[in-house]
Motif scaffolding. Structure first.
Motif, mmCIF file in Angstrom:
data_model
loop_
_atom_site.group_PDB
_atom_site.id
_atom_site.type_symbol
_atom_site.label_atom_id
_atom_site.label_comp_id
_atom_site.label_asym_id
_atom_site.label_seq_id
_atom_site.Cartn_x
_atom_site.Cartn_y
_atom_site.Cartn_z
ATOM 1 N N UNK A 35 -19.207 57.954 19.337
ATOM 2 C CA UNK A 35 -17.909 58.617 19.319
ATOM 3 C C UNK A 35 -18.079 59.936 18.578
ATOM 4 N N UNK A 36 -17.755 61.048 19.232
ATOM 5 C CA UNK A 36 -17.960 62.358 18.621
ATOM 6 C C UNK A 36 -16.717 63.213 18.794
ATOM 7 N N UNK A 37 -16.510 64.089 17.837
ATOM 8 C CA UNK A 37 -15.373 64.997 17.911
ATOM 9 C C UNK A 37 -15.191 65.669 16.562
ATOM 10 N N UNK A 38 -14.320 66.667 16.490
ATOM 11 C CA UNK A 38 -14.104 67.369 15.231
ATOM 12 C C UNK A 38 -13.410 66.489 14.198
ATOM 13 N N UNK A 39 -13.383 66.941 12.959
ATOM 14 C CA UNK A 39 -12.703 66.204 11.896
ATOM 15 C C UNK A 39 -11.245 65.982 12.271
ATOM 16 N N UNK A 40 -10.766 64.746 12.027
ATOM 17 C CA UNK A 40 -9.370 64.432 12.299
ATOM 18 C C UNK A 40 -9.053 64.063 13.721
ATOM 19 N N UNK A 41 -10.091 63.853 14.560
ATOM 20 C CA UNK A 41 -9.825 63.549 15.973
ATOM 21 C C UNK A 41 -9.551 62.065 16.219
ATOM 22 N N UNK A 42 -9.738 61.200 15.212
ATOM 23 C CA UNK A 42 -9.444 59.782 15.361
ATOM 24 C C UNK A 42 -10.649 58.889 15.547
ATOM 25 N N UNK A 204 -24.595 56.661 25.926
ATOM 26 C CA UNK A 204 -23.394 57.338 26.417
ATOM 27 C C UNK A 204 -22.651 57.915 25.217
ATOM 28 N N UNK A 205 -21.874 58.948 25.494
ATOM 29 C CA UNK A 205 -21.142 59.638 24.435
ATOM 30 C C UNK A 205 -19.677 59.738 24.834
ATOM 31 N N UNK A 206 -18.780 59.421 23.892
ATOM 32 C CA UNK A 206 -17.343 59.545 24.107
ATOM 33 C C UNK A 206 -16.832 60.688 23.240
ATOM 34 N N UNK A 207 -16.316 61.734 23.883
ATOM 35 C CA UNK A 207 -15.801 62.899 23.163
ATOM 36 C C UNK A 207 -14.310 62.707 22.928
ATOM 37 N N UNK A 208 -13.884 62.861 21.656
ATOM 38 C CA UNK A 208 -12.473 62.683 21.310
ATOM 39 C C UNK A 208 -11.859 63.986 20.821
#
Length: 407
Positions: A35-42, A204-208
């Motif tokens: 699970x990847x994404x910027x800070x605060x993305x959940x 696999x990668x999940x972008x949030x």
């Protein structure tokens, strides 16, 4: 081992904030999902719901086919590795690894066998008698991994486990974790804000973004075919250059950026036939730095597939040169591009001499490039690798619109 499944899961705080919003995600048995994404993305909130550390507001969470919404954390058969290692400083490495097994009152011989087996896998056998303070950051992280491994859980949950390590150790440890997961075959859900970590480790990668899933795919697919502006701009380092452009079929299919026109060629249209619906219309064009090369190094670079500008900054990295050059034109301005720029800490370009009506783009030039700061530069564009996005929706332009739809 077990499958982990989110079925329309949401986390809503008392003030109405939706930290996670209606996500559905299947982590396959034995898979390494990031699970990847910027800070605060959940992303950490989603992980903590799997761990049982956050209550689920809506939807169902399953581990091994069993709904665990109200199952206590200790009964979920998962093991979590934290960013902070969470080791007991007064216990030895052996005792830290064995701690959870002793709480379960396992036989002493089985505990000893499991601890030594895990220590052997992680290269910790010679450190078993040491206290955590006598270990390096990377060794402490391996102890935390060992404590998870000995439990033989159905799933590993990892929350930013490498963020406290220096850059060199981070590269080494991420390779160790990826190999370990592959060898053990344990279902793993791994959270990080670092897209390089995500791309190199995940099957696999999940972008949030803002609590919602944007795209779930294999790393190469995320890179080659991002579904929207946010994924395109988030995946890749340095980030994709995002520019306003206009598509035209007058005299051959072209994209105009500022005062320059690039011939797209038939191959680009074959890859992205949906571009034909944007004839005469504005698009956002995405150019990855690695798809720009010093034209002097590309002997067969067509004249009509080049961007010309003024070199403002030259970063020589030994194996390559990061060429920051100004062209006539404008960066794409959308909620997504502003969010990406803020997350990356993008600075005001005025400090490197950018004038009104100009935009600075980055090219990853070969080490033999002799471009000089302050002089004009020509960059050959690999038009087959260009990305195009709808300026209103931010959606990637690939296939023709569905019948009855408008671009």
């Amino acid at each position: 081992m077990a499958q982990v499944a989110f079925e329309r899961v949401s986390k809503i705080y008392p003030d109405g904030t939706r930290a996670v919003n209606d996500i559905s995600l299947d982590v396959r048995d034995g898979e390494f999902m990031v699970l990847v994404g910027p800070s605060g993305c959940g992303k950490t909130t989603a992980l903590r719901m799997v761990a049982g550390l956050e209550e689920i507001s809506e939807g169902a969470l399953k581990i091994g086919g069993r709904i665990v919404n109200h199952v206590p954390s200790r009964d979920r058969d998962i093991a979590m590795v934290f960013q902070s290692y969470a080791l007991y400083p007064h216990l030895s490495v052996y005792e830290n690894i064995a701690f959870g097994l002793r709480l379960r009152k396992m036989p002493k011989q089985e505990i000893d066998e499991r601890v030594h087996r895990a220590a052997g896998v992680l290269g910790l056998e010679e450190y078993l008698k040491r206290k955590p303070r006598a270990l390096s950051g990377g060794q402490r992280q391996r102890v935390a991994m060992g404590r998870a491994i000995v439990r033989q859980p159905a799933a590993f949950l990892m929350d930013e486990p490498l963020s406290n390590l220096d850059a060199k150790l981070r590269v080494q440890t991420r390779a160790e974790i990826a190999k370990l997961q592959s060898d053990l075959g344990v279902t793993t859900l791994y959270v990080t804000h670092d897209q390089i970590e995500a791309m190199t480790m995940g099957s696999r990668v999940a972008v949030m973004r803002k609590g919602e899933l944007q795209q779930v795919d294999e790393p190469q697919t995320l890179y080659d075919r991002p579904v929207n502006l946010f994924v395109g701009g988030f995946i890749g380092s340095p980030a994709m250059n995002m520019l306003d452009a206009t598509i035209s079929s007058n005299g051959g299919f072209t994209a105009t950026i500022g005062d320059q026109t690039i011939a797209l060629g038939t191959e680009t249209l074959e890859i992205r036939p949906g571009l034909r619906a944007y004839d005469g219309k504005r698009v956002i064009i995405g150019i990855r730095p690695e798809d720009l090369e010093d034209a002097a190094l590309v002997t067969d670079a067509p004249v009509d597939q080049r961007l010309r500008g003024r070199l403002e900054l030259r970063e020589a990295l030994g194996s390559e040169i990061m060429a920051h050059f100004a062209i006539k034109g404008a960066h794409a301005e959308t909620d997504e591009t502003r969010e990406l720029a803020q997350d990356a800490g993008a600075a005001d370009e005025s400090h490197i001499g950018v004038r009104e009506g100009e935009a600075v783009i980055v090219g990853r030039f070969g080490a033999r490039s002799r471009v000089t700061q302050g002089e004009n530069v020509e960059a050959a564009v690999d038009t087959r690798a260009l990305h195009f996005f709808d300026p209103e929706t931010g959606i990637g332009i690939y296939d023709p619109p569905a019948k009855g739809a408008t671009a």
